[in-house]
Design a protein around this motif. Structure first.
Motif, short mmCIF file in Angstrom:
data_model
loop_
_atom_site.label_atom_id
_atom_site.label_comp_id
_atom_site.label_asym_id
_atom_site.label_seq_id
_atom_site.Cartn_x
_atom_site.Cartn_y
_atom_site.Cartn_z
N ILE A 90 -21.14 -55.44 53.71
CA ILE A 90 -20.38 -54.48 54.54
C ILE A 90 -20.55 -54.82 56.01
N ASN A 91 -21.77 -55.11 56.43
CA ASN A 91 -22.02 -55.45 57.84
C ASN A 91 -21.27 -56.70 58.27
N LYS A 92 -21.16 -57.67 57.37
CA LYS A 92 -20.50 -58.93 57.70
C LYS A 92 -19.00 -58.74 57.90
N ILE A 93 -18.37 -57.98 56.99
CA ILE A 93 -16.90 -57.83 57.05
C ILE A 93 -16.49 -56.72 58.02
N LEU A 94 -17.28 -55.66 58.07
CA LEU A 94 -16.98 -54.54 58.98
C LEU A 94 -18.15 -54.32 59.92
N PRO A 95 -18.36 -55.20 60.89
CA PRO A 95 -19.55 -55.11 61.74
C PRO A 95 -19.60 -53.87 62.63
N ASP A 96 -18.44 -53.22 62.84
CA ASP A 96 -18.42 -52.07 63.75
C ASP A 96 -18.41 -50.73 63.01
N VAL A 97 -18.55 -50.74 61.68
CA VAL A 97 -18.56 -49.48 60.94
C VAL A 97 -19.99 -48.94 60.84
N LYS A 98 -20.14 -47.63 60.86
CA LYS A 98 -21.44 -46.99 60.65
C LYS A 98 -21.56 -46.63 59.17
N ILE A 99 -22.77 -46.76 58.62
CA ILE A 99 -22.95 -46.65 57.17
C ILE A 99 -23.97 -45.56 56.84
N ALA A 100 -23.62 -44.75 55.83
CA ALA A 100 -24.57 -43.82 55.20
C ALA A 100 -24.36 -43.94 53.70
N ALA A 101 -25.40 -44.36 52.99
CA ALA A 101 -25.25 -44.65 51.56
C ALA A 101 -26.38 -44.03 50.76
N MET A 102 -26.07 -43.66 49.51
CA MET A 102 -27.08 -43.13 48.60
C MET A 102 -26.77 -43.53 47.17
N THR A 103 -27.82 -43.66 46.36
CA THR A 103 -27.63 -43.92 44.95
C THR A 103 -27.33 -42.61 44.22
N THR A 104 -26.62 -42.70 43.09
CA THR A 104 -26.19 -41.52 42.35
C THR A 104 -26.80 -41.53 40.95
N PHE A 105 -26.63 -40.42 40.24
CA PHE A 105 -27.21 -40.30 38.90
C PHE A 105 -26.51 -41.20 37.90
N GLY A 106 -27.30 -41.74 37.00
CA GLY A 106 -26.78 -42.47 35.87
C GLY A 106 -26.56 -41.54 34.69
N PRO A 107 -26.36 -42.07 33.47
CA PRO A 107 -26.08 -41.22 32.30
C PRO A 107 -27.33 -40.47 31.84
N LEU A 108 -27.28 -39.14 31.91
CA LEU A 108 -28.42 -38.33 31.46
C LEU A 108 -28.45 -38.21 29.94
N HIS A 109 -27.29 -38.18 29.33
CA HIS A 109 -27.19 -38.24 27.87
C HIS A 109 -25.79 -38.75 27.52
N GLU A 110 -25.53 -38.91 26.24
CA GLU A 110 -24.31 -39.62 25.83
C GLU A 110 -23.02 -38.91 26.23
N LYS A 111 -23.05 -37.59 26.45
CA LYS A 111 -21.83 -36.85 26.80
C LYS A 111 -21.63 -36.72 28.31
N PHE A 112 -22.57 -37.21 29.08
CA PHE A 112 -22.51 -37.02 30.54
C PHE A 112 -21.49 -37.99 31.16
N ILE A 113 -20.55 -37.44 31.92
CA ILE A 113 -19.58 -38.25 32.64
C ILE A 113 -20.19 -38.61 33.99
N TYR A 114 -20.45 -39.86 34.20
CA TYR A 114 -21.15 -40.27 35.42
C TYR A 114 -20.36 -41.35 36.15
N GLN A 115 -20.73 -41.58 37.39
CA GLN A 115 -20.09 -42.59 38.22
C GLN A 115 -20.56 -43.97 37.80
N LYS A 116 -19.62 -44.83 37.39
CA LYS A 116 -19.99 -46.16 36.88
C LYS A 116 -19.79 -47.26 37.90
N HIS A 117 -18.98 -47.01 38.91
CA HIS A 117 -18.67 -48.04 39.90
C HIS A 117 -18.96 -47.55 41.32
N THR A 118 -19.16 -48.48 42.21
CA THR A 118 -19.39 -48.16 43.62
C THR A 118 -18.20 -47.39 44.18
#
Length: 584
Positions: free
Chosen positions: A54-82
């Motif tokens: 991100i820094n290389k392609i967008l050197p002037d952008v400010k960044i705030a990032a966090m990791t998200t929850f994975g699958p808690l159980h088989e029925k949980f709909i979770y975020q799979k992609h960035t």
């Protein structure tokens, strides 16, 4: 202002998305640029590579990032992609504050951040990301609010791929934090921010009290008993591998200022303690709670319609996985779509806990949705706002479900019970004739203020009584005497501050506790009360006066020494002619 949300997929790489952003003409001319990143991959090497890309392609952008929850159980709909959400501002600005919190106290870090935020002109809101569930930022965000009372703080604790291992991580333009804080301060004269908090759960049953806990979120006893006993007694649930799933429908409800908030245990320890995402302090009053899924959806729909009226240029949602565990994936996704219906670029994440702290209460939350809407410039009143409607939600059932009837019965019974408890508590604290606090409650307040170990003169106390009141009762009867007591109480109540405590000491004697008041302020109030009573009508009496005594509280005062000195001050006023005040 614009918001653009992207999702990385096998057919759309991070580099491709970033290059698309780079070529956007609006990106090139924006006054400030913020890229919010929600990342399901918790691998630190992967995250560092992503940050550098991100820094290389967008050197002037400010960044705030966090990791998200994975699958808690088989029925949980979770975020799979960035997921990336880009904010482009026309005139507003963002300021990034960040810190590695290893070895640092929350209070000190919060005070430091609060001082920095106070120097930012036209500050409108603060986004907070934190990593490491054991570092709950509740005290830190309270310090931010103390320094900037009208500025809301919102955000989330980063999630982790599996709940058993805390791999939660945040990163900025500069570095990755496994235990840290990133704050994004939004400022600008034309910038407006509206926050909404959706809960929906309602208290059920009797009140319970946290009796032993620590600052790391572990609760050892509730009502002086191990927590498992509480869950076993009221829910027939024991500690097991499925404990969290079994109790997710019954969050513990507590109160912060005027705001109800929920807490759901993450896990239990071998020694029988419950672990929560945030500290539950000793003395916190809690209830079990429950909700109909429709109640959760209705509350969220109302919030989404309020956001729609705001005419947002950007929306961030911070949602709790517990809503999905309770309602199921379809309904949980449906309520998030309420916001996206009018604003498709809405960006959502799941973390350990949602954050919303305002002057009305809040903190690190659970089982809720926090919605944050941004707009630059005024609303356009010529644009009609079409309300969001969920026809499934309001469709009438032919037959009421038995479980729904039982839940409704429990909710209403709890409301009636709490109303009765409130009435009894009010009766126990107030005396019936004047409506003022009674002597028992006065003693509690006074002991509390003395226990705070004030500096000399940090607060004052005033005592007054009615001159020749026995003559009033003897000549006109006790009915007129009661009217006099009620009338004087009304005059005094309307003459003091909301923070002052007025109570009936006994008979015709009354006491006022005046926090943060030096003796000079007590003198001014005493003279004001004396004049008001003297000039007021108390028909059929021709005239009525009061005598007053006041004193400052000293650090070496006991309850007894204070009352003795106060009583002597009142005696001085009566002995030297009445209708006056004296100071000791």
């Amino acid at each position: 202002m614009q918001q653009h949300t992207y999702e990385i997929s096998p057919g759309k790489s991070l580099v491709q998305v970033l290059e698309t952003i780079q070529q956007n003409k609006d990106y090139q001319k924006a006054s400030d640029k913020l890229l919010i990143v929600y990342e399901p991959n918790c691998d630190s090497q992967f995250l560092d590579k992503e940050r550098k890309t991100i820094n290389k392609i967008l050197p002037d952008v400010k960044i705030a990032a966090m990791t998200t929850f994975g699958p808690l159980h088989e029925k949980f709909i979770y975020q799979k992609h960035t997921r990336l959400s880009l904010f482009l501002f026309e005139s507003s600005h963002v300021t990034i504050l960040e810190s590695d919190c290893l070895g640092k106290t929350q209070d000190a870090q919060g005070i430091s951040f609060g001082a920095e935020l106070k120097e930012i002109p036209d500050l409108k809101g603060v986004l907070c990301f934190s990593s490491n569930a054991s570092f709950c930022p509740a005290n830190l965000i309270q310090e931010l609010l103390n320094a900037n009372p009208n500025v809301p703080v919102f955000g989330a604790q980063a999630g982790t791929h599996t709940i058993a291992i805390d791999e939660s991580t945040i990163f900025s333009k500069n570095r990755i934090y496994e235990k840290g804080i990133i704050l994004v301060a939004f400022s600008g004269k034309d910038l407006e921010i509206q926050t909404e908090y959706c809960l929906g759960w309602k208290p059920l049953g009797k009140e319970h009290v946290i009796t032993k806990s620590d600052s790391h979120g572990f609760v050892a006893t509730i009502d002086d008993n191990p927590p498992e006993e509480l869950y076993a007694k009221y829910l027939n649930v024991h500690f097991s591998n499925h404990f969290t799933e079994n109790v997710c429908a019954f969050p513990l409800i507590a109160k912060s200022s005027n705001t109800l908030f929920a807490k759901v245990p993450i896990r239990y320890s071998e020694d029988g303690k419950l672990s929560f995402p945030a500290e539950l302090k000793i003395g916190t009053k809690i209830y079990f709670s429950y909700a109909k899924p429709e109640s959760l959806l209705q509350e969220t729909l109302s919030a989404a319609n309020r956001i729609a009226k705001f005419q947002p240029h950007g929306i961030l949602l911070f949602a709790c996985v517990n809503r999905q565990l309770f309602m199921g994936g379809e309904k949980a996704m449906r309520e998030l779509q309420y916001f996206a219906k009018n604003f498709p670029s809405t960006c959502t994440c799941y973390g350990y806990g949602e954050i919303l702290q305002t002057k009305t209460g809040g903190g690190v939350l659970s089982s809720s949705i926090v919605a944050v809407a941004f707009r630059e410039g005024p609303m356009d009143i010529s644009i009609p706002i079409k309300p969001i409607v969920d026809r499934k939600l309001f469709s009438q059932k032919k037959n009421t479900d038995l479980a729904d009837q039982l839940i409704t019965f429990l909710e209403k019974t709890t409301e009636d019970l709490n109303h009765t408890i409130d009435q009894l508590a009010d009766m126990a604290e107030h005396e019936p004739l004047t409506g003022l606090f009674n002597r028992r409650k006065l003693n509690e307040y006074l002991e509390y203020e003395l226990g705070k170990r004030h500096k000399d003169g940090d607060f004052s106390v005033l005592m007054y009584d009615i001159d020749f009141f026995k003559d009033v009762n003897d000549k006109f009867g006790h009915n007129i005497g009661d009217q006099v007591l009620t009338r004087i109480s009304e005059i005094v109540r309307n003459s003091v501050r909301a923070c002052d405590i007025v109570a009936r000491w006994g008979g015709e004697e009354f006491v006022c506790i005046l926090p943060n008041t030096k003796i000079g302020g007590a003198e001014i109030l005493a003279e004001r009360l004396r004049k008001k009573v003297e000039k007021s009508s108390f028909a059929p009496l021709k005239k009525l006066t009061i005598s007053l005594g006041a004193t400052e509280v000293r650090t070496d005062d006991s309850f007894e020494s204070l009352i003795i000195r106060l009583d002597k001050a009142l005696y001085d006023a009566k002995k030297t002619g009445r209708n006056r005040y004296c100071i000791r």
